[in-house]
Design a protein around this motif. Structure first.
Motif, PDB file in Angstrom:
ATOM      1  N   UNK A 374      16.520 -49.308  29.712  1.00 20.12           N
ATOM      2  CA  UNK A 374      17.121 -49.340  28.378  1.00 20.12           C
ATOM      3  C   UNK A 374      18.319 -48.395  28.310  1.00 20.12           C
ATOM      4  N   UNK A 375      18.172 -47.175  28.845  1.00 27.75           N
ATOM      5  CA  UNK A 375      19.272 -46.219  28.803  1.00 27.75           C
ATOM      6  C   UNK A 375      20.461 -46.702  29.624  1.00 27.75           C
ATOM      7  N   UNK A 376      20.182 -47.318  30.767  1.00 24.61           N
ATOM      8  CA  UNK A 376      21.262 -47.840  31.605  1.00 24.61           C
ATOM      9  C   UNK A 376      21.982 -48.982  30.900  1.00 24.61           C
ATOM     10  N   UNK A 377      21.210 -49.873  30.290  1.00 23.52           N
ATOM     11  CA  UNK A 377      21.827 -51.000  29.581  1.00 23.52           C
ATOM     12  C   UNK A 377      22.668 -50.509  28.413  1.00 23.52           C
ATOM     13  N   UNK A 378      22.154 -49.532  27.663  1.00 24.58           N
ATOM     14  CA  UNK A 378      22.896 -49.008  26.512  1.00 24.58           C
ATOM     15  C   UNK A 378      24.195 -48.339  26.940  1.00 24.58           C
ATOM     16  N   UNK A 379      24.178 -47.706  28.107  1.00 25.55           N
ATOM     17  CA  UNK A 379      25.371 -47.004  28.582  1.00 25.55           C
ATOM     18  C   UNK A 379      26.423 -47.946  29.144  1.00 25.55           C
ATOM     19  N   UNK A 380      25.990 -49.064  29.766  1.00 25.02           N
ATOM     20  CA  UNK A 380      26.932 -49.917  30.497  1.00 25.02           C
ATOM     21  C   UNK A 380      27.294 -51.219  29.785  1.00 25.02           C
ATOM     22  N   UNK A 381      26.507 -51.636  28.820  1.00 28.21           N
ATOM     23  CA  UNK A 381      26.783 -52.923  28.166  1.00 28.21           C
ATOM     24  C   UNK A 381      28.099 -52.876  27.396  1.00 28.21           C
ATOM     25  N   UNK A 382      28.859 -53.960  27.500  1.00 28.55           N
ATOM     26  CA  UNK A 382      30.146 -54.024  26.807  1.00 28.55           C
ATOM     27  C   UNK A 382      29.972 -54.417  25.346  1.00 28.55           C
ATOM     28  N   UNK A 383      28.967 -55.234  25.051  1.00 27.75           N
ATOM     29  CA  UNK A 383      28.769 -55.705  23.684  1.00 27.75           C
ATOM     30  C   UNK A 383      27.769 -54.827  22.932  1.00 27.75           C
ATOM     31  N   UNK A 384      27.772 -54.986  21.598  1.00 27.91           N
ATOM     32  CA  UNK A 384      26.849 -54.218  20.766  1.00 27.91           C
ATOM     33  C   UNK A 384      25.411 -54.703  20.916  1.00 27.91           C
ATOM     34  N   UNK A 385      25.235 -55.965  21.287  1.00 25.99           N
ATOM     35  CA  UNK A 385      23.902 -56.526  21.439  1.00 25.99           C
ATOM     36  C   UNK A 385      23.545 -56.598  22.915  1.00 25.99           C
ATOM     37  N   UNK A 386      22.382 -56.052  23.279  1.00 28.31           N
ATOM     38  CA  UNK A 386      21.936 -56.066  24.664  1.00 28.31           C
ATOM     39  C   UNK A 386      21.284 -57.397  24.970  1.00 28.31           C
ATOM     40  N   UNK A 387      21.725 -58.027  26.066  1.00 21.89           N
ATOM     41  CA  UNK A 387      21.254 -59.342  26.482  1.00 21.89           C
ATOM     42  C   UNK A 387      20.464 -59.220  27.786  1.00 21.89           C
ATOM     43  N   UNK A 388      19.753 -60.259  28.213  1.00 26.80           N
ATOM     44  CA  UNK A 388      18.977 -60.169  29.452  1.00 26.80           C
ATOM     45  C   UNK A 388      19.799 -59.718  30.656  1.00 26.80           C
TER      46      UNK A 388
END
Length: 481
Positions: A374-388
């Motif tokens: 979760x922390x990695x996805x929150x740090x690297x995701x480009x969009x506001x919504x986290x996707x699979x």
């Protein structure tokens, strides 16, 4: 200019005396010191005021009618256990005042008393009251951060763990926590401490796997000056640091039999001996140990002392792996994302497809792995919504569990693509988890739907509504002979 750290503490004081002049004079002296002062002529009147407001200090006469000061003391501490009480007594009744202190009074004043003596005794009592309040606030803060609320998840296995934890917390029994790496064994240990009578004292953790064998004995028991090369001064060990509190010995199976023998002696005798010293020190410590190994196998293979195992395993708590409580994944993922958002200027949110995707994974790294994802996805995701696709793994493909369709993730070494998700929707996953939990509870409690609802943590109305939606019915009542 008065230093804020040395200025007298102001408090809310209740003065109780059936002699009007004495009561009024005492109240007047206290108001001159800028305290908020209330008055009562009888014990019953005093109790009514104590029940209706926050009083820091009760100043009461000993000889009163119809309720005397000792009776008022007992009943006042039942209403407000943290209340500070000063007993006012005539010179010939000092023995009774001492009895009052045994019952819980903080101090006593002998009539007639000087104004300076009254001021000093009141100031000391209020200092104790405010110190106790600070301690209670710290304990409350510790409980909020490390108590049962820190154990996120409403699955049946987590409710069972919480119930068992709550029962054992009030005792001083030694606890052995079993669980795979990453399940949250230290969180459970901290929750035990937070709900125990020792919560106002220290919680001291030590990880045996992180300290070399040579230093572990010194770390736990302390050492004398010159006990070994580099011991330039005497040092307290962690047993002493935890005196009155809880010592958490993590990964206890990583220790040698020689050290285990010394640990066993410390636990049996309730005393420790610093390295290089011959004098033993008494310690009052509640010990909680943890391991991610099969400790019974370690005992059978002679790698762990059987007598130490029995000493540690007075009460056993098992922290379930995340694959056994996948219904907690949405709540855990939300919890970790909220914590990440609190540190980020760009908060993120979880998509339903991402949550459903996570629930199709068996998490060999348990809760720690989910937190990392979760922390990695929150740090690297480009969009506001986290996707699979925002949840890559460090070691190849996702491993499906419980028959959930898999979603292939490449390890990212070659920047490869991802297969589209074919998993169930979040609603389908949640519905199946609800069906499973209700069915199991019905099997345990049969037609007693009140107990089913209580176990699941929902109202009877909510339970009926969910059963109707899921087309579930309670089992038939057993035939009567």
């Amino acid at each position: 200019m008065t230093d804020a750290h040395t200025s007298p503490i102001r408090g809310r004081i209740l003065v109780v005396d059936d002699q009007r002049n004495m009561r009024a004079t005492t109240a007047l002296l206290l108001r001159a010191e800028h305290h908020t002062v209330f008055e009562a002529a009888t014990g019953e009147e005093a109790l009514a005021q104590l029940a209706g407001g926050s009083i820091d200090l009760l100043l009461t006469d000993l000889k009163m009618e119809p309720m005397d000061g000792l009776t008022l003391l007992r009943r006042a501490l039942e209403v407000a256990p943290r209340l500070q009480v000063i007993m006012m007594t005539a010179f010939g009744s000092i023995e009774s005042a001492v009895d009052a202190m045994r019952l819980g009074a903080y101090d006593y004043l002998t009539k007639p008393f000087k104004e300076s003596e009254l001021r000093l005794r009141v100031e000391r009592a209020l200092e104790r009251s405010h110190l106790q309040r600070d301690v209670d606030n710290l304990a409350t803060d510790f409980n909020q951060r490390h108590g049962l609320s820190a154990l996120v998840g409403g699955s049946a296995v987590m409710r069972d763990l919480s119930t068992r934890l709550r029962r054992v917390a009030q005792s001083d029994a030694t606890v052995l926590i079993h669980g795979e790496s990453g399940t949250g064994k230290e969180l459970v240990a901290r929750a035990l401490h937070a709900h125990s009578r020792r919560k106002v004292r220290s919680f001291v953790p030590v990880n045996c796997a992180a300290i070399s064998e040579a230093l572990l004995e010194s770390e736990l028991f302390g050492h004398a000056k010159g006990a070994f090369t580099g011991a330039v001064k005497a040092r307290r060990g962690l047993f002493e640091e935890a005196d009155g509190g809880t010592l958490f010995i993590d990964e206890v199976t990583e220790t040698s039999p020689a050290f285990q023998s010394k640990l066993l002696r410390a636990l049996q005798e309730g005393e420790v001996r610093r390295v290089g010293e011959s004098t033993a020190l008494r310690v009052d410590v509640r010990t909680v140990a943890a391991t991610n190994r099969d400790i019974e196998l370690e005992v059978r293979e002679k790698r762990f002392r059987q007598d130490l195992y029995y000493r540690l395993n007075v009460v056993a708590l098992r922290v379930p792996p995340l694959r056994e409580r996948l219904e907690d994944v949405p709540e855990l993922a939300k919890h970790f994302l909220e914590r990440s958002n609190a540190r980020s200027p760009k908060p993120k949110r979880l998509s339903a497809s991402a949550v459903a995707h996570l629930m199709g994974y068996n998490f060999p790294g348990n809760v720690r792995e989910l937190e990392n994802l979760v922390e990695q996805a929150a740090a690297l995701a480009e969009n506001d919504e986290l996707l699979p696709e925002d949840f890559p793994l460090r070691q190849g493909r996702l491993t499906p569990s419980h028959g959930t369709p898999s979603v292939a993730f490449l390890d990212g070494q070659g920047g490869g693509g991802r297969l589209p998700s074919t998993g169930p929707t979040l609603a389908e996953v949640v519905e199946e988890a609800e069906r499973h939990a209700i069915t199991q509870a019905l099997e345990r409690h049969g037609v007693d739907l009140a107990r089913v609802a209580d176990e699941l943590g929902v109202s009877s109305t909510t339970l009926w509504r969910k059963m109707k939606r899921l087309n579930l019915r309670p089992p038939p009542e057993p035939a009567r002979e």
